[in-house]
Design a protein around this motif. Structure first.
Motif, PDB file in Angstrom:
ATOM      1  N   LEU A 219      18.060   9.835   4.508  1.00 31.38           N
ATOM      2  CA  LEU A 219      18.850  10.494   5.548  1.00 31.38           C
ATOM      3  C   LEU A 219      18.033  11.627   6.140  1.00 31.38           C
ATOM      4  O   LEU A 219      17.515  12.478   5.410  1.00 31.38           O
ATOM      5  N   LEU A 220      17.932  11.664   7.454  1.00 33.88           N
ATOM      6  CA  LEU A 220      17.252  12.758   8.133  1.00 33.88           C
ATOM      7  C   LEU A 220      18.285  13.668   8.759  1.00 33.88           C
ATOM      8  O   LEU A 220      19.310  13.200   9.252  1.00 33.88           O
ATOM      9  N   GLN A 221      18.009  14.972   8.731  1.00 34.81           N
ATOM     10  CA  GLN A 221      18.924  15.953   9.323  1.00 34.81           C
ATOM     11  C   GLN A 221      18.124  16.993  10.070  1.00 34.81           C
ATOM     12  O   GLN A 221      16.999  17.334   9.678  1.00 34.81           O
ATOM     13  N   LYS A 222      18.734  17.520  11.139  1.00 39.47           N
ATOM     14  CA  LYS A 222      18.111  18.586  11.922  1.00 39.47           C
ATOM     15  C   LYS A 222      18.421  19.923  11.264  1.00 39.47           C
ATOM     16  O   LYS A 222      19.510  20.135  10.745  1.00 39.47           O
TER      17      LYS A 222
ATOM     18  N   GLY B  36       0.810  -1.209   0.000  1.00 41.25           N
ATOM     19  CA  GLY B  36       0.000   0.000   0.000  1.00 41.25           C
ATOM     20  C   GLY B  36       0.842   1.256   0.000  1.00 41.25           C
ATOM     21  O   GLY B  36       2.025   1.235  -0.353  1.00 41.25           O
ATOM     22  N   GLU B  37       0.214   2.348   0.422  1.00 44.98           N
ATOM     23  CA  GLU B  37       0.882   3.645   0.418  1.00 44.98           C
ATOM     24  C   GLU B  37       0.588   4.381   1.723  1.00 44.98           C
ATOM     25  O   GLU B  37      -0.538   4.384   2.204  1.00 44.98           O
ATOM     26  N   LEU B  38       1.626   5.019   2.291  1.00 44.94           N
ATOM     27  CA  LEU B  38       1.497   5.824   3.503  1.00 44.94           C
ATOM     28  C   LEU B  38       2.202   7.151   3.285  1.00 44.94           C
ATOM     29  O   LEU B  38       3.173   7.228   2.535  1.00 44.94           O
ATOM     30  N   SER B  39       1.725   8.191   3.944  1.00 44.37           N
ATOM     31  CA  SER B  39       2.402   9.483   3.870  1.00 44.37           C
ATOM     32  C   SER B  39       2.446  10.103   5.260  1.00 44.37           C
ATOM     33  O   SER B  39       1.625   9.794   6.118  1.00 44.37           O
ATOM     34  N   TYR B  40       3.428  10.989   5.452  1.00 40.31           N
ATOM     35  CA  TYR B  40       3.635  11.629   6.751  1.00 40.31           C
ATOM     36  C   TYR B  40       4.217  13.012   6.523  1.00 40.31           C
ATOM     37  O   TYR B  40       5.086  13.196   5.678  1.00 40.31           O
ATOM     38  N   LYS B  41       3.718  13.982   7.276  1.00 39.49           N
ATOM     39  CA  LYS B  41       4.231  15.351   7.180  1.00 39.49           C
ATOM     40  C   LYS B  41       5.276  15.540   8.272  1.00 39.49           C
ATOM     41  O   LYS B  41       4.968  15.481   9.454  1.00 39.49           O
ATOM     42  N   LEU B  42       6.505  15.750   7.866  1.00 43.31           N
ATOM     43  CA  LEU B  42       7.598  15.941   8.809  1.00 43.31           C
ATOM     44  C   LEU B  42       7.524  17.312   9.466  1.00 43.31           C
ATOM     45  O   LEU B  42       6.969  18.260   8.909  1.00 43.31           O
ATOM     46  N   SER B  43       8.129  17.411  10.624  1.00 40.96           N
ATOM     47  CA  SER B  43       8.234  18.679  11.325  1.00 40.96           C
ATOM     48  C   SER B  43       9.106  19.635  10.501  1.00 40.96           C
ATOM     49  O   SER B  43      10.037  19.196   9.813  1.00 40.96           O
ATOM     50  N   PRO B  44       8.868  20.934  10.589  1.00 41.19           N
ATOM     51  CA  PRO B  44       9.738  21.874   9.855  1.00 41.19           C
ATOM     52  C   PRO B  44      11.164  21.908  10.407  1.00 41.19           C
ATOM     53  O   PRO B  44      12.055  22.471   9.770  1.00 41.19           O
ATOM     54  N   LEU B  45      11.393  21.289  11.547  1.00 35.68           N
ATOM     55  CA  LEU B  45      12.731  21.248  12.131  1.00 35.68           C
ATOM     56  C   LEU B  45      13.587  20.124  11.554  1.00 35.68           C
ATOM     57  O   LEU B  45      14.764  20.004  11.883  1.00 35.68           O
ATOM     58  N   ILE B  46      13.000  19.269  10.703  1.00 38.70           N
ATOM     59  CA  ILE B  46      13.693  18.102  10.156  1.00 38.70           C
ATOM     60  C   ILE B  46      13.660  18.166   8.632  1.00 38.70           C
ATOM     61  O   ILE B  46      12.636  18.506   8.034  1.00 38.70           O
ATOM     62  N   THR B  47      14.780  17.838   7.994  1.00 37.36           N
ATOM     63  CA  THR B  47      14.823  17.699   6.536  1.00 37.36           C
ATOM     64  C   THR B  47      15.155  16.255   6.202  1.00 37.36           C
ATOM     65  O   THR B  47      15.796  15.551   6.990  1.00 37.36           O
TER      66      THR B  47
ATOM     67  N   LYS C 261      16.447  21.943  21.328  1.00 35.11           N
ATOM     68  CA  LYS C 261      15.966  20.754  22.031  1.00 35.11           C
ATOM     69  C   LYS C 261      14.773  20.146  21.296  1.00 35.11           C
ATOM     70  O   LYS C 261      14.640  18.915  21.207  1.00 35.11           O
ATOM     71  N   GLU C 262      13.897  20.993  20.771  1.00 36.19           N
ATOM     72  CA  GLU C 262      12.717  20.507  20.046  1.00 36.19           C
ATOM     73  C   GLU C 262      13.124  19.753  18.778  1.00 36.19           C
ATOM     74  O   GLU C 262      12.536  18.723  18.446  1.00 36.19           O
ATOM     75  N   SER C 263      14.136  20.236  18.073  1.00 35.60           N
ATOM     76  CA  SER C 263      14.570  19.523  16.865  1.00 35.60           C
ATOM     77  C   SER C 263      15.217  18.194  17.227  1.00 35.60           C
ATOM     78  O   SER C 263      15.092  17.219  16.486  1.00 35.60           O
ATOM     79  N   GLN C 264      15.887  18.143  18.361  1.00 28.91           N
ATOM     80  CA  GLN C 264      16.486  16.896  18.836  1.00 28.91           C
ATOM     81  C   GLN C 264      15.388  15.867  19.145  1.00 28.91           C
ATOM     82  O   GLN C 264      15.523  14.692  18.837  1.00 28.91           O
ATOM     83  N   ILE C 265      14.292  16.347  19.739  1.00 30.01           N
ATOM     84  CA  ILE C 265      13.164  15.459  20.060  1.00 30.01           C
ATOM     85  C   ILE C 265      12.537  14.919  18.781  1.00 30.01           C
ATOM     86  O   ILE C 265      12.267  13.720  18.660  1.00 30.01           O
ATOM     87  N   GLN C 266      12.323  15.791  17.803  1.00 31.86           N
ATOM     88  CA  GLN C 266      11.672  15.396  16.557  1.00 31.86           C
ATOM     89  C   GLN C 266      12.562  14.515  15.673  1.00 31.86           C
ATOM     90  O   GLN C 266      12.052  13.757  14.847  1.00 31.86           O
ATOM     91  N   TYR C 267      13.863  14.593  15.858  1.00 30.64           N
ATOM     92  CA  TYR C 267      14.835  13.883  15.024  1.00 30.64           C
ATOM     93  C   TYR C 267      14.651  12.366  15.112  1.00 30.64           C
ATOM     94  O   TYR C 267      14.439  11.692  14.102  1.00 30.64           O
ATOM     95  N   GLY C 268      14.700  11.828  16.310  1.00 31.82           N
ATOM     96  CA  GLY C 268      14.548  10.376  16.480  1.00 31.82           C
ATOM     97  C   GLY C 268      13.139   9.909  16.187  1.00 31.82           C
ATOM     98  O   GLY C 268      12.922   8.848  15.601  1.00 31.82           O
ATOM     99  N   LEU C 269      12.151  10.714  16.589  1.00 26.51           N
ATOM    100  CA  LEU C 269      10.757  10.354  16.346  1.00 26.51           C
ATOM    101  C   LEU C 269      10.469  10.261  14.856  1.00 26.51           C
ATOM    102  O   LEU C 269       9.873   9.280  14.389  1.00 26.51           O
ATOM    103  N   SER C 270      10.904  11.256  14.096  1.00 23.45           N
ATOM    104  CA  SER C 270      10.637  11.273  12.655  1.00 23.45           C
ATOM    105  C   SER C 270      11.307  10.094  11.962  1.00 23.45           C
ATOM    106  O   SER C 270      10.711   9.461  11.091  1.00 23.45           O
ATOM    107  N   ARG C 271      12.522   9.776  12.351  1.00 23.70           N
ATOM    108  CA  ARG C 271      13.233   8.651  11.752  1.00 23.70           C
ATOM    109  C   ARG C 271      12.491   7.347  12.024  1.00 23.70           C
ATOM    110  O   ARG C 271      12.308   6.513  11.146  1.00 23.70           O
TER     111      ARG C 271
END
Length: 178
Positions: free
Chosen positions: A51-54, A31-42, A59-69
């Protein structure tokens, strides 16, 4: 420091990704899934790896980094292999059956309990006591499995109820007779 966010996500050959601004869409055989990443993550797709980058070192970007990955990795696994949770029913007269995609549970109430899962989730019953919840979205699979378990959680005295397959229920000693 997030060690999870630093790991790359290797894409199988059957999985395609589309990155549009901060929205990632993952397509695979299931199937297909989509997700909108936080603006703090590329996110970048380099040689079939993501590859994900902050954006900055807050601190907020650090929190979103592992979660988004982790969320993106679960999407890749979901569209390529899928997820499933197994539950079992224990108790005299307790049973389950399916009617179309609906799950009908008879677990000691005066009426049968009917669960209508979302369209992405599939429920299968084996031997009237084993329930398998499967789908491509890990969050939805776990949520529906927890909802089924919540209808009649295992009780500590006799162990009757609905439990996960490998779940250990601590048993209590009953009344002490004289």
């Amino acid at each position: 420091m997030s060690r999870i966010g630093k790991k790359t996500i290797v894409l199988p050959d059957t999985v395609n990704t589309i990155i549009n601004n901060s929205v990632i869409s993952v397509q695979g055989p299931k199937g297909e899934l989509s997700y909108k990443l936080s603006p703090l993550i590329t996110i970048k797709n380099v040689n079939n790896t993501l590859l994900l980058q902050k954006v900055n070192q807050s601190k907020e970007s650090q929190i979103q980094y592992g979660l988004s990955r982790t969320l993106v990795n679960n999407m890749v696994i979901g569209v390529s292999q899928g997820f499933n949770k197994k539950l079992e029913i224990q108790g005299v007269g307790y049973r389950a059956q399916t009617d179309g995609n609906n799950l009908i549970l008879n677990v000691g109430y005066s009426h049968p309990v009917i669960i209508n899962p979302p369209e992405q989730i599939f429920i299968k019953v084996e031997n009237n006591t084993n329930i398998i919840v499967s789908g491509i979205n890990k969050e939805l699979v776990g949520q529906i499995a927890a909802k089924i378990r919540q209808i009649r959680p295992p009780e500590p005295y006799k162990g009757k109820g609905i439990r996960y397959v490998e779940e250990i229920v601590k048993r209590k000693v009953g009344k002490a007779g004289k």
